[in-house]
Design an enzyme around this catalytic site. Sequence first.
Site, short mmCIF file in Angstrom:
data_model
loop_
_atom_site.label_atom_id
_atom_site.label_comp_id
_atom_site.label_asym_id
_atom_site.label_seq_id
_atom_site.Cartn_x
_atom_site.Cartn_y
_atom_site.Cartn_z
N GLY A 190 0.84 -1.20 0.00
CA GLY A 190 0.00 0.00 0.00
C GLY A 190 0.88 1.25 0.00
N VAL A 204 17.03 8.42 -1.62
CA VAL A 204 17.89 7.35 -2.14
C VAL A 204 18.66 7.87 -3.36
CG1 VAL A 204 17.94 5.08 -3.26
CG2 VAL A 204 16.44 5.45 -1.29
N ARG A 263 1.16 -5.09 -5.16
CA ARG A 263 1.40 -6.27 -4.32
C ARG A 263 1.53 -7.43 -5.30
NH1 ARG A 263 -2.74 -3.63 -0.98
NH2 ARG A 263 -1.72 -2.91 0.92
N GLY A 287 5.96 -2.28 3.59
CA GLY A 287 5.57 -2.82 4.90
C GLY A 287 6.04 -4.25 5.07
N ASP A 288 5.35 -4.98 5.95
CA ASP A 288 5.83 -6.33 6.29
C ASP A 288 5.83 -7.29 5.10
OD1 ASP A 288 3.08 -6.32 6.31
OD2 ASP A 288 2.88 -7.46 8.16
N THR A 307 4.54 2.61 5.37
CA THR A 307 3.13 2.17 5.40
C THR A 307 2.39 3.09 6.36
OG1 THR A 307 1.63 0.49 6.31
CG2 THR A 307 3.88 0.35 7.06
N ASP A 309 0.16 2.16 8.27
CA ASP A 309 -0.32 1.37 9.42
C ASP A 309 0.53 1.47 10.68
OD1 ASP A 309 -2.24 0.57 7.67
OD2 ASP A 309 -1.53 -1.48 7.45
N ASP A 364 2.73 -0.51 11.72
CA ASP A 364 2.70 -1.81 12.41
C ASP A 364 3.99 -2.59 12.26
OD1 ASP A 364 2.41 -2.15 9.70
OD2 ASP A 364 0.88 -3.71 9.84
N ARG A 405 -17.46 15.53 13.30
CA ARG A 405 -17.92 16.01 14.61
C ARG A 405 -18.87 17.21 14.44
NH1 ARG A 405 -17.90 13.98 19.66
NH2 ARG A 405 -15.68 13.53 19.68
N ARG A 450 -26.04 13.26 16.58
CA ARG A 450 -25.91 11.89 16.06
C ARG A 450 -24.71 11.15 16.64
NH1 ARG A 450 -27.49 13.30 9.81
NH2 ARG A 450 -29.67 12.72 10.02
N ARG A 481 -5.49 -2.33 8.78
CA ARG A 481 -5.51 -3.80 8.63
C ARG A 481 -5.65 -4.49 9.97
NH1 ARG A 481 -3.99 -6.24 3.74
NH2 ARG A 481 -2.44 -4.69 3.22
N ALA A 540 -12.51 11.11 20.43
CA ALA A 540 -13.59 10.13 20.22
C ALA A 540 -14.10 9.59 21.55
CB ALA A 540 -13.06 8.98 19.37
N LYS A 550 -24.07 14.03 26.92
CA LYS A 550 -23.48 14.19 25.58
C LYS A 550 -24.58 14.06 24.54
CE LYS A 550 -18.82 12.70 26.40
NZ LYS A 550 -17.65 12.06 25.90
N GLU A 594 -10.35 -1.00 11.02
CA GLU A 594 -10.93 -1.98 10.08
C GLU A 594 -10.67 -3.43 10.52
OE1 GLU A 594 -9.14 -1.94 6.18
OE2 GLU A 594 -7.17 -1.57 7.00
N ARG A 628 -4.61 7.33 2.54
CA ARG A 628 -3.30 7.02 1.96
C ARG A 628 -2.75 8.14 1.09
NH1 ARG A 628 -3.73 0.99 0.86
NH2 ARG A 628 -3.28 1.49 -1.30
O1 F6P Z 1 -1.29 -1.59 4.51
C1 F6P Z 1 -1.82 -0.36 4.20
C2 F6P Z 1 -3.31 -0.44 3.97
O2 F6P Z 1 -3.76 0.85 3.69
C3 F6P Z 1 -4.10 -1.07 5.12
O3 F6P Z 1 -4.35 -0.17 6.16
C4 F6P Z 1 -5.34 -1.51 4.40
O4 F6P Z 1 -5.95 -2.58 5.06
C5 F6P Z 1 -4.83 -1.94 3.08
O5 F6P Z 1 -3.60 -1.26 2.87
C6 F6P Z 1 -5.75 -1.68 1.92
O6 F6P Z 1 -5.20 -2.22 0.79
P1 F6P Z 1 -5.71 -1.94 -0.68
O7 F6P Z 1 -5.16 -0.64 -1.12
O8 F6P Z 1 -5.16 -3.07 -1.47
O9 F6P Z 1 -7.20 -1.89 -0.65
#
Ligand code: F6P
Length: 328
Positions: free
Chosen positions: A15, A27, A76, A106-107, A130, A132, A134, A159, A167, A176, A191, A218, A227, A261
């Site tokens: 991603g 680079v 990917r 990412g990973d 990434t 994320d 993570d 908000r 609401r 992810r 939140a 509130k 997600e 993103r």
């Molecule tokens: O890994 C980055 C990410 O944005 C995640 O947060 C998300 O689950 C995933 O990629 C979405 O992937 P795609 O762009 O393939 O829908």
Amino acid sequence: MNNTIKRIGVMTSGGDSPGMNAAIRAVARSCAYYNIQCVGFYRGFQGMIEGDYVDMDARSVRNIISRGGTILKSARSKEFLTPEGRKKAADNLRKAEVDAMILIGGDGTFRGGKIFSEEYGFPVIGVPGTIDNDISGTNYTIGYDTALNTVVEAIDKIRDTASSHNRLFFVEVMGRDAGFIALNSGVGAGAEEILIPEEDLGLDRLLLSLERSRKSGKTSSIVVVSEGDKIGKNVFELSEYVTKNLPDYDTRVTVLGHIQRGGSPSCFDRVLASRLCVKAVELLLAGEKDVMVGLLNNQIEFCTLENALKGRHNINEDLLRISDILST
Ligand code: F6P
């Protein structure tokens, strides 16, 4: 300086994330500074498989530090998961006379890089990119800070309308299987509840907490849902469940999606990308390989790809406590 490295390849994979262009720039410019050649591969591992690359010099990366996305595109690659795909990539790198690769992603990217370097003895360096956040071995990944700011800005807007209409909004954010974006943006946007995969709040506690909010006076509420949340329902089912059990609430759902993103990278992400990628080039020139560069306690460090993949980057539990206190 390691004289065997004369030509370094760079690619972005998985991603995309804001700051990847700043990383590519760093680079290319570091290679120019150290008088070595730089080659950019398109669409991550797929470009390596197809031999789709471009020679880059210091001027090829002009005016991209502020741009979101990645000029080298991202993908990917399924083919790279196969031994045949990796063989094609190895053959193409040999043909292109590339001595080492810098892999920004990412990973999944690091997993691919690790297998590739084991199979072909080809030096790779990973750079964590990434939204994320993570990845273990770094406190921050490139793009995470920008994504957080995008999410907070969006929730602030939600908000406004939530409060005008009294609401309850469920806002789904990316991540992810990781709750970094949800937890930090949730605290940043004030939140009422934050649902993340690392912690199973449970439906009963969610209902209780929302009831408590209402009773405390509130009139509007925001629940940020990662997600990958483990509560067992997607954000729409969650909203339906709450509406059924707390009919006084007028609920709506917003899925922020890929807006998270995009966009121009924050200063933090630009500086992070620049620091990590100068170091990545310098490590290759010093003979280092199969490591990932990262930012730990504001120092640029590196660890083996194996450790980056094995380790777990834990969420800050204290933020959950803080969120609880502040949503009173
Ligand atoms: O890994 C980055 C990410 O944005 C995640 O947060 C998300 O689950 C995933 O990629 C979405 O992937 P795609 O762009 O393939 O829908």
